[in-house]
Design an enzyme around this catalytic site. Structure first.
Site, PDB file in Angstrom:
ATOM      1  N   GLN A  71       4.727  28.281   1.691  1.00 60.85           N
ATOM      2  CA  GLN A  71       3.728  29.152   2.325  1.00 60.85           C
ATOM      3  C   GLN A  71       4.148  29.511   3.750  1.00 60.85           C
ATOM      4  O   GLN A  71       4.179  28.673   4.648  1.00 60.85           O
ATOM      5  CB  GLN A  71       2.337  28.493   2.334  1.00 60.85           C
ATOM      6  N   LYS A  93      11.074  39.718 -13.323  1.00 62.87           N
ATOM      7  CA  LYS A  93      10.168  38.655 -13.788  1.00 62.87           C
ATOM      8  C   LYS A  93       8.770  38.897 -13.259  1.00 62.87           C
ATOM      9  O   LYS A  93       8.595  39.300 -12.112  1.00 62.87           O
ATOM     10  CB  LYS A  93      10.694  37.307 -13.271  1.00 62.87           C
ATOM     11  N   ASP A 116       0.812  -1.220   0.000  1.00 65.51           N
ATOM     12  CA  ASP A 116       0.000   0.000   0.000  1.00 65.51           C
ATOM     13  C   ASP A 116       0.844   1.268   0.000  1.00 65.51           C
ATOM     14  O   ASP A 116       0.309   2.372   0.106  1.00 65.51           O
ATOM     15  CB  ASP A 116      -0.959   0.006   1.200  1.00 65.51           C
ATOM     16  N   GLY A 117       2.162   1.127  -0.079  1.00 68.73           N
ATOM     17  CA  GLY A 117       3.033   2.305  -0.195  1.00 68.73           C
ATOM     18  C   GLY A 117       3.442   2.914   1.135  1.00 68.73           C
ATOM     19  O   GLY A 117       4.143   3.929   1.163  1.00 68.73           O
ATOM     20  N   GLU A 118       3.024   2.329   2.266  1.00 75.29           N
ATOM     21  CA  GLU A 118       3.429   2.895   3.551  1.00 75.29           C
ATOM     22  C   GLU A 118       4.931   2.717   3.758  1.00 75.29           C
ATOM     23  O   GLU A 118       5.560   1.830   3.183  1.00 75.29           O
ATOM     24  CB  GLU A 118       2.633   2.242   4.695  1.00 75.29           C
ATOM     25  N   ASP A 162      15.240  36.928 -11.496  1.00 78.32           N
ATOM     26  CA  ASP A 162      14.252  37.826 -10.877  1.00 78.32           C
ATOM     27  C   ASP A 162      14.893  38.466  -9.649  1.00 78.32           C
ATOM     28  O   ASP A 162      15.985  38.084  -9.222  1.00 78.32           O
ATOM     29  CB  ASP A 162      12.957  37.085 -10.521  1.00 78.32           C
TER      30      ASP A 162
HETATM   31  C1  R5P Z   1      10.532  31.700  -7.439  1.00 76.66           C
HETATM   32  O1  R5P Z   1      10.374  32.733  -8.041  1.00 76.66           O
HETATM   33  C2  R5P Z   1      11.767  30.883  -7.492  1.00 76.66           C
HETATM   34  O2  R5P Z   1      12.881  31.647  -7.177  1.00 76.66           O
HETATM   35  C3  R5P Z   1      12.011  30.205  -8.833  1.00 76.66           C
HETATM   36  O3  R5P Z   1      12.345  31.180  -9.817  1.00 76.66           O
HETATM   37  C4  R5P Z   1      10.816  29.429  -9.287  1.00 76.66           C
HETATM   38  O4  R5P Z   1      10.376  28.547  -8.276  1.00 76.66           O
HETATM   39  C5  R5P Z   1      11.152  28.628 -10.534  1.00 76.66           C
HETATM   40  O5  R5P Z   1      10.010  27.974 -10.972  1.00 76.66           O
HETATM   41  P1  R5P Z   1       9.898  27.458 -12.471  1.00 76.66           P
HETATM   42  O6  R5P Z   1      11.101  26.602 -12.736  1.00 76.66           O
HETATM   43  O7  R5P Z   1       8.616  26.668 -12.482  1.00 76.66           O
HETATM   44  O8  R5P Z   1       9.828  28.661 -13.346  1.00 76.66           O
END
Ligand code: R5P
Length: 289
Positions: free
Chosen positions: A96, A189, A38-40, A166
């Site tokens: 999160q 970005k 069952d994957g446990e 980014d």
């Molecule tokens: C968030 O902005 C992180 O720094 C990464 O740029 C992001 O998780 C990359 O996700 P993906 O490869 O799906 O563009």
């Protein structure tokens, strides 16, 4: 000190053991060949840890590895370890760090709460959330930088310039550029959805250059592919992508064809793992005292 490696972090655990001269306690992950139908999960420590300081090394990704982590931590405590340090190289569910909508789970806190049940302290790397959240975890927690490892690797590859795709990655590219001894730049970005990003036009000094795009995570590879296309359009000679955590989900491999090479660390083992963060974690473990 003794090291226990979970099934997803076995080779990193061995490398950290070599760096710290600690001994490895082997683990059985199956009771019967093939595991439970069952994957446990199943774990059994194959050596004593009574009275020892134990370092448990296991990324909390994918989901079954979280259960395995909890089983290992509990087994180590029940076996009488004096102190238990959790090394979670990739902190899955770390995205999160806030409750945006009423009723949401703050997933980074949820995982930390369960780690704290048996562990005395936590080391992790490039947690996807704001690292400030570590201050609110219910156990002492530290973010270890993977950029020295990335910087060393890019230095030996002889890159000319680093690029953050980014603003979030700017701090990382800056740190890696100090070690690689080359300049860095960044892009702006905008994320359209989970799979699509847009990059603001910006002139970059990359014509004829060997450029490394540096990020914390590569997930679908959409960010890297978009940045790589921009670099090519501005005349970059060679483009590599370097990340701490290589998740490589969905069409990542296809997207990453936009690059000449991909370099990931061993926080998540994959065919792109080309650099180890064992020296960084070993130094952080020594610094705990
Ligand atoms: C968030 O902005 C992180 O720094 C990464 O740029 C992001 O998780 C990359 O996700 P993906 O490869 O799906 O563009």
């Amino acid at each position: 000190m003794k090291i226990v490696g979970g099934s997803t972090s076995g080779s990193l655990a061995k490398a950290i053991a070599r760096e710290t001269t600690a001994s490895i306690v082997d683990v059985a992950f199956e009771k019967h060949g093939g595991g439970f139908p069952d994957g446990e999960q199943y774990v059994r420590l194959l050596g004593p840890v009574k009275g020892d300081h134990v370092v448990l090394i296991q990324s909390t990704h994918p989901d079954p590895r979280i259960v395995e982590f909890l089983l290992l931590a509990d087994a180590i405590r029940d076996a009488g370890a004096r102190r238990l340090t959790a090394v979670v190289p990739y902190f899955g569910y770390g995205r999160q760090d806030k409750r945006f909508l009423e009723g949401e789970a703050v997933s980074a806190k949820t995982i930390a709460k369960h780690i704290a049940l048996d562990c005395d302290e936590l080391l992790t790397m490039a947690i996807p959330a704001n690292p400030q959240i570590l201050q609110n975890f219910p156990l002492p927690a530290h973010d270890v930088s993977g950029m020295p490892a990335i910087g060393r690797s890019l230095k030996s590859a002889k890159v000319d310039v680093l690029l953050a795709p980014d603003r979030g990655a700017l701090r990382l590219a800056k740190e890696a550029s100090t070690i690689a001894g080359v300049p860095f730049d960044f892009l702006e970005k905008k994320r359209i959805d989970s799979y699509t990003v847009k990059i603001e036009p910006k002139a970059l000094a990359v014509k004829g250059k060997f450029v490394a795009i540096v990020d914390d995570v590569i997930s679908t590879g959409g960010t890297i592919a978009t940045a790589a296309k921009e670099l090519r359009s501005q005349g970059a000679r060679r483009v590599v992508a370097a990340c701490v955590h290589g998740l490589f989900v969905d069409k990542a491999e296809e997207n990453l064809k936009a690059c000449d090479d991909v370099i990931a660390t061993d926080t998540i083992q994959s065919k792109f793992t080309k650099v180890s963060v064992a020296p960084e974690f070993a130094a952080a473990i020594r610094a705990l005292g």
